[in-house]
Scaffold this active site. Structure first.
Site, PDB file in Angstrom:
ATOM      1  N   PRO A 354    -108.956  39.646  -2.391  1.00  0.00           N
ATOM      2  CA  PRO A 354    -109.940  39.926  -1.956  1.00  0.00           C
ATOM      3  C   PRO A 354    -110.961  40.122  -3.224  1.00  0.00           C
ATOM      4  O   PRO A 354    -110.383  40.887  -4.144  1.00  0.00           O
ATOM      5  CB  PRO A 354    -110.046  41.626  -1.012  1.00  0.00           C
ATOM      6  CG  PRO A 354    -108.465  41.824  -1.587  1.00  0.00           C
ATOM      7  CD  PRO A 354    -107.750  40.389  -1.491  1.00  0.00           C
ATOM      8  N   LEU A 355    -111.952  39.180  -2.651  1.00  0.00           N
ATOM      9  CA  LEU A 355    -112.849  39.157  -4.179  1.00  0.00           C
ATOM     10  C   LEU A 355    -114.022  39.365  -3.628  1.00  0.00           C
ATOM     11  O   LEU A 355    -115.154  39.421  -3.047  1.00  0.00           O
ATOM     12  CB  LEU A 355    -113.101  37.913  -4.434  1.00  0.00           C
ATOM     13  CG  LEU A 355    -112.036  36.773  -4.463  1.00  0.00           C
ATOM     14  CD1 LEU A 355    -111.911  34.866  -4.354  1.00  0.00           C
ATOM     15  CD2 LEU A 355    -111.676  37.039  -5.742  1.00  0.00           C
ATOM     16  N   GLN A 408    -109.810  45.236   3.161  1.00  0.00           N
ATOM     17  CA  GLN A 408    -108.899  46.274   1.873  1.00  0.00           C
ATOM     18  C   GLN A 408    -110.350  47.113   1.611  1.00  0.00           C
ATOM     19  O   GLN A 408    -111.874  47.207   1.810  1.00  0.00           O
ATOM     20  CB  GLN A 408    -108.773  44.847   0.386  1.00  0.00           C
ATOM     21  CG  GLN A 408    -108.874  46.179  -0.621  1.00  0.00           C
ATOM     22  CD  GLN A 408    -108.812  45.274  -1.697  1.00  0.00           C
ATOM     23  OE1 GLN A 408    -109.743  45.225  -2.655  1.00  0.00           O
ATOM     24  NE2 GLN A 408    -107.120  44.535  -2.318  1.00  0.00           N
ATOM     25  N   CYS A 439    -107.991  48.550  -9.051  1.00  0.00           N
ATOM     26  CA  CYS A 439    -109.662  47.998  -9.066  1.00  0.00           C
ATOM     27  C   CYS A 439    -109.766  48.852 -10.660  1.00  0.00           C
ATOM     28  O   CYS A 439    -109.773  49.776 -10.871  1.00  0.00           O
ATOM     29  CB  CYS A 439    -109.940  48.805  -8.241  1.00  0.00           C
ATOM     30  SG  CYS A 439    -112.125  47.884  -8.735  1.00  0.00           S
ATOM     31  N   LYS A 478    -102.020  46.669  -3.195  1.00  0.00           N
ATOM     32  CA  LYS A 478    -102.516  46.249  -4.202  1.00  0.00           C
ATOM     33  C   LYS A 478    -102.252  47.202  -5.287  1.00  0.00           C
ATOM     34  O   LYS A 478    -102.966  48.067  -5.474  1.00  0.00           O
ATOM     35  CB  LYS A 478    -103.281  45.608  -4.098  1.00  0.00           C
ATOM     36  CG  LYS A 478    -103.675  44.135  -5.928  1.00  0.00           C
ATOM     37  CD  LYS A 478    -105.447  43.550  -4.514  1.00  0.00           C
ATOM     38  CE  LYS A 478    -105.149  42.119  -6.063  1.00  0.00           C
ATOM     39  NZ  LYS A 478    -105.110  42.162  -6.899  1.00  0.00           N
ATOM     40  N   ASN A 541     -99.769  37.783  -8.095  1.00  0.00           N
ATOM     41  CA  ASN A 541    -100.930  37.881  -8.702  1.00  0.00           C
ATOM     42  C   ASN A 541    -101.694  37.924  -9.750  1.00  0.00           C
ATOM     43  O   ASN A 541    -100.950  38.402 -11.022  1.00  0.00           O
ATOM     44  CB  ASN A 541    -101.735  38.558  -7.420  1.00  0.00           C
ATOM     45  CG  ASN A 541    -103.591  38.617  -7.961  1.00  0.00           C
ATOM     46  OD1 ASN A 541    -104.071  39.584  -8.303  1.00  0.00           O
ATOM     47  ND2 ASN A 541    -103.786  37.372  -8.405  1.00  0.00           N
TER      48      ASN A 541
END
Length: 701
Positions: A354-355, A408, A439, A478, A541
C-alpha cells in the site's frame, strides 16, 4: 499491456539519438549530484561504495541548469527555495479568506461557463437537468463550447465500454465519440469494472452518528475494552502496571478525531451499559480472553460448517448451512475459530505494498498488468472512515482485475479499528484487511496510531484481537522493527501475534526513527521469521529492487512467505515482470512511454475524461514521475542490478526520450505528461508531495 523483451538493436524511430562525446566529460569535483566526487576518476566499485550509480563514462554529462519556469506554457513547476516560498506565502497569510468567502467563490466558479452541468453535458439538452434554474452549474452550452480547451489527441477512454461516454460534451476526447449510440441511463461507463462504491445511506448514518455496530460492541464488551479510550488505555495499564483513574460514567466525550462508543452501536442493552466505563475494570483481561475461546469452541461444537484449506488463497467460508438455528443471538458476533476464517496464502506471491498518494487504483492496474499478484489500497484513517468522509472511502475502491485485494487502515484505539473493520466487511468487497502499525508520519504518530503503537504492545494486542474477533475477513498487520533505532522489539512479540488473531504480519526492516534512510535490516527480519509460529505468515519489506534481491531473501530465509515491494515498484513497476521471468529487463524509453500511456488511460477511466479528470490524472502522473526519474537503464550501468539507495549522476540516455525521463526537474516531468495528456493549462503549477530520493545524503556518503 503485454511486456516485450528488448531487441538487440534499438529501433531508430523511437527518438533522435543524442550525439555522445568522443571523450569522457570532465565534471566539476564539488557540488555535483554525485555527492561531490568526480565520477570519471573513480572505478565502478568505488562509486558503488559511495552509493553512486556506476553509469558508463560515455553517457555522463554535466548537471543541467534548473530553470524555474516553463517559457512555452508559463507554468511554474518544481520546488521553490525557502525565500521564494516565504515571499509567496506572506500575502496569503495576511489576506486569509474566510470559509464563507471561499464557499461563495466556489459557487460563483461553478456558475462559470467552464463548469457545465453534467446532465446537460451528457445529452446536450438544457431540459435534461432535473434542477432547472436551481442547478449549481452552468446550462449555457454555446458558452461552454467557446471556452472549452482543445481536444486531446487520441480516442476517448470509455469507447471500449458499451454505451456512450457519460461526460458527453465535457469530454476532452469528444471528437472521437460515436453518434450512433443511445444515451446512458445510469453510472458512468467504465465504472462498472470498479467495486466498493460508498453507499450514500451509510454515509448519512455516519454523519448523524446513527450507524450501528453490533459485532464491534459485543466484542469490545466481551474483551473488556468498552469505554473511553482516552480515559482508560490498556497499553498504559499493561506497561506501567497501573490502572488509569476512572472518570464519571456520564462523561462520554471524546476527541474530535475519535468516535464515541456510546453514540454508535446501540445494540448493548441499557442494563449492560449503566456504567460503560467500568467494564474494563469489572472483567479481567485473561478471563475475557478465555471466555472468547470458550464461546468459539461452543460455536464449532454446535455445528458451524468449516471450510478446509485451498492452495490458491482465494476462497471463503462455506456458508451453505444456516447458522441462525445453531447459535444464540449473543454468539453471532463473537470471535470465529481460526478454522472458520477465510485463509489467504501469501507464499511466493508478488505483493504490491500500500503506497500513499501514488498507490492509487490506476497505478495498481498498471502493476497488475506487469505481473503483481496481491494489491492493497492506500492507507485510510479509521476516524475519517467512521466520519463518512467520501475522499477517505475512495481509497478503498477496487478494480475487477485485482483478484487478491486488501485495504489498509490505521487507527490508535481498539474501538475505532474494530468498528471500522466491521463497517468495511459490511460495505466493501475485500480479501483481507491490513492494520498499519508502522507509519512514521508525524501527523499519524502524534495521534497514537501507526508506529506509535510499537511503544504500546498491549494496545497492539487489543487492537488486533478485537478486530480479528469481529470479522471473518482475514486481518493482517504491518509493523517496523521498532520505534527507536537500536531498540528492536518485534522479535519479542511475534511469537504471540498469531494468537492475537493475525493471519500474517509484514515487517519493514527499519525503525520509525530511520524513516527511509539507511538500508533495511533484513538480518533482523530473518530473525523474526524464525521465531514466528508456523501458523503465522511473515512477509519482509524493504529495498527489494530486482529479482536478485527477491531471490537472495528467499534463499537466505526459506521460511519467509514473500517480500512486499514498495518503492521498487514506484521507480520501476516492471519489477514484477523481472521477478517472474528472472531477468534484468533493459526496457526502452518507448516501452516506458507505453506504460505511462496505460496509466493515463486507466486514470481517465477512474477520475473522468473531462478537464477536471484530465488534470487529476496529470497530477498523480507527475507524482509518480517524481519517482521514476531515479531509474537508470540497465544498458547504461557498469554494474547491475541497480540498488534502490544509489544516487545517479546526470547522464545522457540512448535517445532524447530516455534523457528526458532521467531528469529530476519538475519542468521535464510536465513535458512528459504533455506527451500523454496534452498541453497543460496556462498558469499550471506542480510541486511533488514526496521527496523522490528517500535516502539521506549525509548518512550515505
Amino acid at each position: 499491456m503485454e511486456t516485450e523483451t528488448l531487441m538487440d538493436e534499438l529501433p531508430a524511430a523511437t527518438a533522435t539519438a543524442v550525439e555522445q562525446p568522443e571523450t569522457p566529460l570532465q565534471l566539476p569535483s564539488s557540488n555535483a549530484d554525485d555527492g561531490g566526487v568526480s565520477q570519471e576518476f573513480r572505478t565502478p566499485e568505488e562509486l558503488v561504495a559511495k552509493s553512486i550509480a556506476p553509469v558508463k563514462r560515455e553517457y555522463i554529462r554535466p548537471p543541467p541548469s534548473r530553470p524555474s519556469t516553463n517559457n512555452n506554457n508559463n507554468a511554474i513547476v518544481g520546488v521553490e527555495n525557502d525565500d521564494a516560498a516565504e515571499a509567496k506565502r506572506a500575502p496569503l497569510l495576511k489576506d486569509k479568506k474566510s470559509k464563507r468567502q471561499i464557499k461563495r467563490e466556489r459557487r460563483e466558479e461553478q456558475k462559470s461557463p467552464l463548469h457545465l452541468c453534467p446532465e446537460v453535458a451528457k445529452s446536450g439538452k438544457v431540459s435534461a437537468c432535473p434542477y432547472g434554474d436551481k442547478c449549481r452549474f452552468s446550462h449555457d452550452v454555446e458558452a461552454f463550447k467557446a471556452v472549452k480547451p482543445a481536444d486531446i489527441e487520441g480516442s476517448c477512454p470509455f469507447l471500449v465500454y458499451e454505451g456512450p461516454c457519460s461526460y458527453g460534451l465535457a469530454c476532452r476526447f469528444a471528437g472521437t465519440h460515436r453518434d450512433d449510440v443511445s444515451a446512458p441511463t445510469e453510472n458512468l461507463p467504465g465504472k462498472s469494472s470498479e467495486l466498493n462504491f460508498f453507499n450514500k445511506d451509510t454515509q448519512k448514518l455516519l454523519w448523524k452518528n446513527k450507524m450501528k455496530f453490533p459485532k464491534a460492541e459485543a466484542t469490545l464488551k466481551l474483551l473488556g475494552l468498552k469505554g473511553n479510550p482516552k480515559d482508560k488505555t490498556l497499553a498504559d495499564n499493561g506497561e506501567n502496571g497501573q490502572v488509569a483513574p476512572k472518570e464519571p460514567a456520564t462523561d462520554t466525550k471524546t476527541d474530535s478525531n475519535v468516535v464515541a462508543n456510546d453514540s454508535i452501536g446501540p445494540s448493548i442493552s441499557p442494563e449492560d451499559n449503566v456504567d460503560g466505563n467500568n467494564l474494563a475494570d469489572d472483567r479481567p483481561l485473561k478471563k475475557a480472553k478465555s471466555s472468547v475461546n470458550e464461546i468459539c469452541s461452543s460455536q464449532v461444537s454446535s455445528g458451524l460448517s468449516v471450510q478446509g484449506g485451498v492452495p490458491d488463497g482465494n476462497f471463503s467460508v462455506n456458508k451453505s448451512e444456516p447458522t441462525a438455528d445453531t447459535t444464540t443471538d449473543s454468539d453471532k458476533s463473537l470471535k470465529l475459530h481460526p478454522r472458520e476464517k477465510k485463509l489467504i496464502d501469501f507464499r511466493d506471491k508478488l505483493y504490491l505494498a500500500p503506497l500513499t498518494t501514488v498507490g492509487n487504483l490506476p497505478f495498481r492496474r498498471v502493476c497488475k498488468v506487469l505481473g503483481a499478484d496481491v494489491t492493497c489500497g492506500e492507507m485510510a484513517m479509521c476516524t475519517n472512515l467512521l466520519q463518512g468522509q467520501a475522499a477517505e472511502w475512495a481509497l478503498l475502491r477496487r478494480h475487477s482485475s485485482e483478484n487478491l485485494f486488501g485495504v489498509q487502515i490505521c487507527g490508535a484505539y481498539p474501538d475505532t479499528v474494530t468498528k471500522t473493520v466491521e463497517l468495511i466487511e459490511q460495505e466493501c468487497s475485500v480479501d483481507f484487511i491490513d492494520i498499519n502499525m508502522g507509519c512514521p508520519i508525524d501527523v499519524v504518530v502524534n495521534k497514537g496510531a501507526g508506529s506509535a503503537l510499537l511503544t504500546k504492545p498491549t494496545r497492539m494486542k487489543s487492537v488486533v484481537e478485537a478486530a480479528s474477533s469481529t470479522v471473518g475477513t482475514p486481518v493482517t498487520i504491518k509493523v517496523r522493527t521498532a520505534y527507536f533505532e537500536g531498540k528492536n522489539r518485534i522479535d519479542s512479540l511475534i511469537a504471540d501475534m498469531g494468537s492475537w488473531g493475525a493471519t500474517a504480519v509484514t515487517i519493514h526492516g527499519r525503525s520509525r526513527q530511520q524513516r527511509y534512510s539507511k538500508p533495511a535490516d533484513w538480518d533482523y527480519v530473518y530473525q523474526c521469521v524464525r521465531k514466528a509460529p508456523k501458523s503465522l505468515q511473515v512477509l519482509g519489506n524493504g529495498d527489494v529492487f530486482s529479482y536478485v534481491d527477491w531471490n537472495n531473501h528467499k534463499t537466505e530465509c526459506p521460511e519467509l512467505s514473500t517480500c512486499m515491494i514498495a518503492r521498487g515498484a514506484l521507480v520501476k513497476p516492471w519489477i514484477f515482470t523481472e521477478i517472474k521471468e528472472q531477468r534484468h529487463w533493459d526496457i526502452t524509453s518507448g516501452e516506458r512511454l507505453d506504460i505511462l500511456k496505460d496509466y493515463a488511460r486507466f486514470g481517465l477511466q477512474h477520475w473522468g475524461s473531462d478537464s477536471k479528470g484530465v488534470e487529476t490524472t496529470r497530477h498523480f502522473l507527475l507524482e509518480w514521475l517524481s519517482y521514476t526519474c531515479r531509474y537508470v537503464p540497465v544498458g547504461l550501468l557498469d554494474i547491475i542490478p541497480q540498488k534502490i539507495n544509489w544516487r545517479s549522476p546526470s547522464y545522457y540516455g540512448r535517445d532524447d526520450l530516455e534523457t528526458l525521463m532521467a531528469s529530476d526537474s519538475a519542468a521535464d516531468w510536465v513535458r512528459i505528461s504533455e506527451l500523454v495528456l496534452g498541453k497543460v493549462p496556462s498558469g499550471y503549477s506542480f510541486a511533488p508531495k514526496h521527496k523522490s530520493n528517500a535516502y539521506d545524503r549525509a548518512e550515505n556518503g
